[in-house]
Motif scaffolding. Structure first.
Motif, mmCIF file in Angstrom:
data_model
loop_
_atom_site.group_PDB
_atom_site.id
_atom_site.type_symbol
_atom_site.label_atom_id
_atom_site.label_comp_id
_atom_site.label_asym_id
_atom_site.label_seq_id
_atom_site.Cartn_x
_atom_site.Cartn_y
_atom_site.Cartn_z
ATOM 1 N N PHE A 129 24.133 3.081 -29.945
ATOM 2 C CA PHE A 129 23.974 4.487 -29.585
ATOM 3 C C PHE A 129 25.376 5.066 -29.355
ATOM 4 C CE2 PHE A 129 20.539 2.036 -27.631
ATOM 5 C CZ PHE A 129 19.398 2.684 -28.094
ATOM 6 N N PRO A 130 25.575 6.335 -29.625
ATOM 7 C CA PRO A 130 26.890 6.946 -29.332
ATOM 8 C C PRO A 130 26.949 7.408 -27.870
ATOM 9 C CG PRO A 130 25.508 8.513 -30.538
ATOM 10 C CD PRO A 130 24.682 7.256 -30.349
ATOM 11 N N PHE A 131 26.947 6.445 -26.940
ATOM 12 C CA PHE A 131 26.818 6.767 -25.514
ATOM 13 C C PHE A 131 27.852 7.792 -25.031
ATOM 14 C CE2 PHE A 131 25.035 2.324 -25.463
ATOM 15 C CZ PHE A 131 23.754 2.681 -25.102
ATOM 16 N N VAL A 132 29.126 7.524 -25.327
ATOM 17 C CA VAL A 132 30.189 8.383 -24.785
ATOM 18 C C VAL A 132 30.113 9.783 -25.397
ATOM 19 C CG1 VAL A 132 32.699 8.685 -24.608
ATOM 20 C CG2 VAL A 132 31.692 6.436 -24.192
ATOM 21 N N GLN A 133 29.867 9.825 -26.701
ATOM 22 C CA GLN A 133 29.725 11.108 -27.391
ATOM 23 C C GLN A 133 28.572 11.922 -26.799
ATOM 24 O OE1 GLN A 133 31.756 12.403 -29.557
ATOM 25 N NE2 GLN A 133 30.481 14.257 -29.734
ATOM 26 N N LEU A 134 27.434 11.260 -26.605
ATOM 27 C CA LEU A 134 26.259 11.943 -26.051
ATOM 28 C C LEU A 134 26.503 12.424 -24.621
ATOM 29 C CD1 LEU A 134 23.467 9.548 -27.348
ATOM 30 C CD2 LEU A 134 23.706 11.966 -27.950
ATOM 31 N N ALA A 135 27.242 11.631 -23.857
ATOM 32 C CA ALA A 135 27.560 12.038 -22.487
ATOM 33 C C ALA A 135 28.333 13.352 -22.501
ATOM 34 C CB ALA A 135 28.368 10.941 -21.790
ATOM 35 N N LYS A 136 29.246 13.455 -23.460
ATOM 36 C CA LYS A 136 30.032 14.693 -23.581
ATOM 37 C C LYS A 136 29.163 15.849 -24.052
ATOM 38 C CE LYS A 136 34.306 12.429 -24.936
ATOM 39 N NZ LYS A 136 35.056 12.051 -26.128
ATOM 40 N N THR A 137 28.462 15.657 -25.177
ATOM 41 C CA THR A 137 27.783 16.788 -25.821
ATOM 42 C C THR A 137 26.466 17.149 -25.130
ATOM 43 O OG1 THR A 137 26.722 15.276 -27.386
ATOM 44 C CG2 THR A 137 28.779 16.312 -28.091
ATOM 45 N N GLU A 138 25.725 16.147 -24.658
ATOM 46 C CA GLU A 138 24.394 16.431 -24.106
ATOM 47 C C GLU A 138 24.425 16.704 -22.608
ATOM 48 O OE1 GLU A 138 21.529 16.596 -26.144
ATOM 49 O OE2 GLU A 138 23.147 16.548 -27.639
ATOM 50 N N ILE A 139 25.315 16.007 -21.885
ATOM 51 C CA ILE A 139 25.342 16.155 -20.423
ATOM 52 C C ILE A 139 26.580 16.938 -19.973
ATOM 53 C CG2 ILE A 139 25.057 14.900 -18.217
ATOM 54 C CD1 ILE A 139 22.807 14.238 -20.139
ATOM 55 N N GLY A 140 27.601 16.937 -20.810
ATOM 56 C CA GLY A 140 28.803 17.693 -20.463
ATOM 57 C C GLY A 140 29.792 16.924 -19.607
ATOM 58 N N VAL A 141 29.543 15.637 -19.389
ATOM 59 C CA VAL A 141 30.414 14.803 -18.558
ATOM 60 C C VAL A 141 30.573 13.433 -19.228
ATOM 61 C CG1 VAL A 141 30.852 14.040 -16.192
ATOM 62 C CG2 VAL A 141 29.155 15.824 -16.597
ATOM 63 N N PRO A 142 31.731 13.144 -19.798
ATOM 64 C CA PRO A 142 31.884 11.846 -20.486
ATOM 65 C C PRO A 142 31.634 10.650 -19.565
ATOM 66 C CG PRO A 142 34.006 12.984 -20.250
ATOM 67 C CD PRO A 142 32.940 13.964 -19.887
ATOM 68 N N MET A 143 31.882 10.845 -18.254
ATOM 69 C CA MET A 143 31.767 9.732 -17.311
ATOM 70 C C MET A 143 30.359 9.167 -17.148
ATOM 71 S SD MET A 143 34.335 10.796 -14.210
ATOM 72 C CE MET A 143 32.866 11.488 -13.487
ATOM 73 N N VAL A 144 29.318 9.910 -17.577
ATOM 74 C CA VAL A 144 27.955 9.401 -17.357
ATOM 75 C C VAL A 144 27.454 8.535 -18.521
ATOM 76 C CG1 VAL A 144 27.290 11.234 -15.761
ATOM 77 C CG2 VAL A 144 26.822 11.503 -18.213
#
Lengths: 201, 201
Positions: A129-144
């Motif tokens: 899964f593109p975890f880091v990418q999704l954290a940025k684009t979907e949640i707006g916070v790369p840290m999650v």
């Protein structure tokens, strides 16, 4: 420890640690919140009656490189040796972590990677899964990315209940970050469910 | 592991794990940030060349009570058994934690308590500070009692360098809390230094 010398009894299955022992490593780079994820996962798993979990961080020469990791050992009943020996599940969020720890995964173990950051996968038997990418684009916070990964692990492996995981994420999320962390968890749960359906189809 | 069968050589001291092994437990109640403190302390200790640290959380029946704890094992060289067997240092921030874990402390081990929250101390050989009270009145945030305690542990025990501890606190403090955490560390360092001087006087 299981006693190899005792005769086997067909109708009296003795529950030994090795029957239920399950070993997990969450790995990636420093700053990806893998220790947080390990603490949350261990605590959530241990809410199940009779399950025990030990969560370990090792620091030493091998840990002074860039790779960061959190280890979990889970068992019904006592855990005699608290460090992983052969992993049942490996999460790798970076290429370095995947290269370092893939050799510690059981042959039929579950490899879950960030498929944008791990580009050279040592096996075709993995879930990405593109975890880091999704954290940025979907949640707006790369840290999650770590919490999205926890959700995916929950859905794919079934090692922990959604309810317990949600409770512990809410409990342990740093002040003011619980909404983002719960959204990340929800996203991961959905991703994992979808991947499991696809794998079964 | 140390080999009891080998003859002793007066001039060739062999470095075994047991020579340098040092076991610490940080205990209190959930929400006091003891796992954070354990992670920080382990990482800071392991910055010293050749020192290894394993930091462990155990979740299970015994952990479902109110007491919370983070364990560390430190050694020069490999750590064969990563869970504490007999503690060299016990931090107890609550009465329950002190009652639960004092029996695990070595006879000459170092007991450090919150002397407002632990009122029934099982020994006269301890060092006490009002960590939680000081966190509120001096720093304005009760949650940093854990980091004040880390500072005191550093000054009293010398198990970790001020420089490494400061660096790791800065690195791991949640976003926006680094100033308060560094102030808490500084306060703990001073308190510990004062207590050590008084003990030596």
């Amino acid at each position: 420890m299981s006693n190899g010398r005792s005769p086997s009894h067909k109708h009296h299955k003795v529950q030994t640690e090795s029957d239920s022992r399950y070993e997990i490593r969450l790995s990636g780079s420093g700053g990806q919140g893998l220790i947080f994820a390990g603490v949350v996962l261990a605590q959530a798993i241990a809410t199940i009656d009779g399950r025990n979990a030990v969560q370990t961080q090792s620091y030493g020469p091998e840990a002074r490189g860039g790779a960061s990791r959190a280890d979990l050992v889970i068992a019904d009943g006592d855990i005699y040796y608290p460090k992983p020996m052969k992993l049942d599940l490996l999460l790798a969020l970076t290429q370095e972590a995947c290269d370092s720890y893939y050799p510690d995964l059981k042959e039929d173990g579950l490899l879950i990677i960030d498929n944008q950051l791990v580009t050279q996968v040592p096996t075709s038997n993995y879930i990405g899964f593109p975890f880091v990418q999704l954290a940025k684009t979907e949640i707006g916070v790369p840290m999650v990315a770590n919490v999205i990964a926890l959700g995916a692990i929950c859905s794919v492996s079934g090692i922990v209940s959604v309810k317990a995981l949600t409770e512990v994420v809410r409990l342990r999320a740093p002040r003011g970050t619980d909404e983002k962390n719960l959204a990340a968890l929800d996203l991961g749960l959905k991703l994992g469910k979808k991947a499991r359906k696809e794998a079964m189809a």
